[in-house]
Write an enzyme that holds these catalytic residues in place. Structure first.
Site, PDB file in Angstrom:
ATOM      1  N   TYR A 196      65.389  73.023  58.478  1.00 17.15           N
ATOM      2  CA  TYR A 196      66.290  73.908  57.727  1.00 17.15           C
ATOM      3  C   TYR A 196      66.771  73.171  56.490  1.00 17.15           C
ATOM      4  CZ  TYR A 196      70.372  76.784  56.528  1.00 17.15           C
ATOM      5  OH  TYR A 196      71.285  77.565  55.864  1.00 17.15           O
ATOM      6  N   ASP A 228      65.281  65.436  52.815  1.00 14.70           N
ATOM      7  CA  ASP A 228      66.525  66.193  52.938  1.00 14.70           C
ATOM      8  C   ASP A 228      67.394  65.466  53.957  1.00 14.70           C
ATOM      9  OD1 ASP A 228      68.608  67.895  53.242  1.00 14.70           O
ATOM     10  OD2 ASP A 228      67.410  69.663  53.784  1.00 14.70           O
ATOM     11  N   LYS A 235      77.240  67.501  53.444  1.00 14.46           N
ATOM     12  CA  LYS A 235      78.002  67.238  54.667  1.00 14.46           C
ATOM     13  C   LYS A 235      78.930  66.015  54.560  1.00 14.46           C
ATOM     14  CE  LYS A 235      75.325  70.347  57.321  1.00 14.46           C
ATOM     15  NZ  LYS A 235      73.933  70.684  57.514  1.00 14.46           N
TER      16      LYS A 235
HETATM   17  C1  LIG Z   1      73.259  71.790  56.565  1.00 16.76           C
HETATM   18  C2  LIG Z   1      71.962  71.498  55.935  1.00 16.76           C
HETATM   19  C3  LIG Z   1      71.593  72.056  54.695  1.00 16.76           C
HETATM   20  C4  LIG Z   1      72.434  73.097  53.995  1.00 16.76           C
HETATM   21  O1  LIG Z   1      73.689  72.634  53.620  1.00 16.76           O
HETATM   22  P1  LIG Z   1      74.857  73.698  53.334  1.00 16.76           P
HETATM   23  O2  LIG Z   1      75.974  72.859  52.825  1.00 16.76           O
HETATM   24  O3  LIG Z   1      75.128  74.383  54.631  1.00 16.76           O
HETATM   25  O4  LIG Z   1      74.356  74.636  52.295  1.00 16.76           O
HETATM   26  C5  LIG Z   1      70.412  71.641  54.127  1.00 16.76           C
HETATM   27  N1  LIG Z   1      69.620  70.746  54.731  1.00 16.76           N
HETATM   28  C6  LIG Z   1      69.933  70.203  55.916  1.00 16.76           C
HETATM   29  C7  LIG Z   1      69.023  69.198  56.535  1.00 16.76           C
HETATM   30  C8  LIG Z   1      71.102  70.570  56.572  1.00 16.76           C
HETATM   31  O5  LIG Z   1      71.374  70.052  57.774  1.00 16.76           O
END
Ligand SMILES: *Cc1c(COP(=O)(O)O)cnc(C)c1O
Length: 427
Positions: free
Chosen positions: A144, A239, A267
C-alpha cells in the site's frame, strides 16, 4: 441496552461521514461491530469515550513510536505554537528537519516535505516519470502506497481489508501504466523488465511490507531489485512511510545496506501531526520545481507545528536508540503467541521484526499477497474481539501490522502476552 458514548457518537457520525469514519481502516466492518471513540491517549494506553483503558498496538497506525502524548513532543508543539501556526514562507524548522533527515537516511541527499504519505508517494512517482521520461511503474501486490490513482491497484491495507484492492474511479488507462508483480518473486521482475524495455520509470516497494500484515523479503530479494533497476535506468523508490525511523534510525535501507534512488517518508516523521516527505539523489530531486520541470507543491508543506513535532520525535529516537529494546519486546509478544498456538495445536505465523509484528492464522509461511490471504479471517475476527474485551487493542483487520512504542514497557507487554495466551487457549 443503554447507549454508550461511543455508540451515540458513531450513530451521529454515520449520518454525516461516509461509514462514520474519515479513513476506512478505522471501520470494524471486516471484524464486525462498531469502532470505539477515543477521547485521550497517553503512553501505551488509549482511553475510550466510555472510559475504558486499552493497551494500544495500533499506535495511530505507526506514527506513535514514542507512545501517545509524549511530554517532549507536546512541549515542542507548544513552543512552536507561540510563534504562529503557518507563514506561507520558508521557516527555520524546515531546514533543521531536512538536516536531520539527510543525517538519519544517507541515501537522501535532498528532501521535500509534504503533508501525508500519499502525497509523498504520488510525488515520488511523478518525479521518477519526469526524470526518466518514461511512463510505466512497477508496484507489488498487497503493498500500500497511499491512495493516489497510479498506486491504488492491487493495494493492501484498508483497500484489501474492505475488498477493494482495485479501487473504482481509477481510469483503466491509468491502471495500464502500473504493472503489478508478486512480492518476493525475482523471476516476475526479470520478465517484467524484459517485456517492457526502456519503459519502466520506477519501481516502488515497501521494503519490509507492513500493509498486508507484516511480511519480510526473502534474503537477497531487495539486492536483486536494486541491481535490476540500476541495470535498466529505473528509479528505485523505497516506500518507508511505515518503516522509516521505526525499524532502525535509517529505516530498512540501513538494515539491508541498500541504497534506493528515492525514499518516501511519513508517519513517525510528523510526531503525530500530518507530515510526509520524499527525498533521494540530488540529481533526481533537482528535477522538482522550481529548479526543474516536475511540479509539486503544498500550501501547508513544512508547517512549523508539524516540523517541530517531527524534529522532537526524531531527536528522541537519536537520544534513546530504542531499536534493540523494541525488538526484544516484539520477540516477547511473538514467542507468547507461538507458544500458546503450539499448546493449542493451532496453525499460526507471527512475522516480527523490531516494533512490528503480525498474527496470521495459517499453516504456511506468509511471503506475499497469495499466502497472506490464505489466513483465517473469521478466526482473526474472534481473536481480535476477545483481545479487545480484555483490554488489548490490535488493528481491526487481518491485513495490518501491529506496532510497539517505547512506552510499551514491562507491564503492557506482560499483560498483552497473558491476554494472547488466554485468548488463543479459548479459540
Ligand atoms: C501509511 C502509508 C502510506 C500513506 O500514508 P498516508 O499518510 O496515510 O497518506 C504510504 N505508504 C505506506 C508504506 C504506508 O504505510
Amino acid at each position: 441496552m443503554s447507549s454508550t458514548h461511543s455508540e451515540s457518537l458513531f450513530a451521529r457520525a454515520q449520518q454525516l461521514i461516509p461509514g462514520g469514519v474519515n479513513s476506512p481502516v478505522r471501520a470494524f466492518r471486516s471484524v464486525g461491530g462498531a469502532p470505539f471513540f477515543v477521547k485521550s491517549a497517553r503512553g501505551a494506553t488509549l482511553t475510550t469515550a466510555d472510559d475504558r483503558e486499552l493497551i494500544d498496538f495500533v499506535c495511530t497506525w505507526g506514527p506513535a513510536i514514542h507512545g501517545h502524548n509524549h511530554p517532549v513532543i507536546k512541549a515542542a508543539i507548544a513552543e512552536a505554537l507561540e510563534n504562529g501556526t503557518s507563514f506561507g514562507t520558508p521557516n527555520p524548522y524546515e531546514v533543521e528537519m531536512a538536516e536531520l533527515i539527510v543525517q538519519f537516511v544517507p541515501s537522501i541527499q535532498k528532501v521535500r516535505m509534504c503533508n501525508s504519505g500519499t502525497e509523498a508517494t504520488m510525488s515520488a512517482i511523478r518525479l521518477a516519470r519526469g526524470f526518466t521520461k518514461r511512463d510505466k511503474i512497477i508496484k507489488f501486490a498487497g503493498c500500500y502506497h497511499g491512495h493516489s490513482d497510479s498506486l491504488l491497484i492491487k493495494a493492501g491495507s484498508g483497500a484489501l481489508t474492505h475488498g477493494y484492492p482495485d479501487s473504482a474511479g481509477v481510469p483503466a488507462s491509468f491502471a495500464r501504466e502500473t504493472i503489478v508483480l508478486p512480492y518476493n518473486d525475482r523471476a516476475a521482475l526479470v520478465e517484467a523488465f524484459a517485456a517492457n524495455p526502456e519503459q519502466i520509470a520506477g519501481v516502488i516497494i515497501e521494503p519490509y511490507c507492513g500493509n498486508l500484515g507484516f511480511i519480510m523479503p526473502d534474503p537477497g530479494y531487495l539486492s536483486h531489485l536494486r541491481e535490476i533497476t540500476a541495470q535498466h535506468g529505473t528509479v528505485l523508490i523505497f516506500d518507508e512511510v511505515m518503516t522509516g525511523f521505526r525499524l532502525a534510525r535509517g529505516g530498512v535501507q540501513e538494515l539491508e545496506s541498500i541504497t534506493p534512488d528515492l525514499t518516501t517518508l511519513g508517519k513517525i516523521i510528523g510526531g503525530g501531526l500530518p507530515v510526509g516527505a520524499f527525498g533521494g539523489r540530488a540529481d533526481i530531486m533537482d528535477y522538482l520545481a522550481p529548479l526543474g520541470p516536475v511540479y509539486q507543491a503544498g500550501t501547508l508543506s513544512g508547517n512549523p507545528l508539524a516540523m517541530a513535532a517531527g524534529i522532537a520525535a526524531l531527536k528522541l529516537l537519536d537520544e534513546l536508540n530504542p531499536y534493540e529494546r523494541l525488538d526484544q519486546l516484539g520477540a516477547q509478544l511473538r514467542d507468547a503467541v507461538l507458544a500458546a498456538a503450539k499448546t493449542k495445536g493451532l496453525p499460526v505465523q507471527v512475522p516480527q521484526r523490531g516494533s512490528m509484528f503480525s498474527i496470521f492464522f495459517t499453516s504456511q509461511p506468509v511471503r506475499d499477497y497469495e499466502t497472506a490471504i490464505k489466513g483465517d479471517i473469521k478466526l482473526f475476527a474472534r481473536f481480535f474481539h476477545a483481545c479487545l474485551e480484555r483490554g488489548v487493542y490490535l488493528a481491526p483487520s487481518a491485513f495490518e501490522a501491529g506496532f510497539l512504542s517505547t512506552a510499551h514497557e514491562g507491564a503492557a507487554i506482560d499483560r498483552a502476552c497473558e491476554v494472547f495466551t488466554e485468548v488463543i487457549g479459548e479459540l
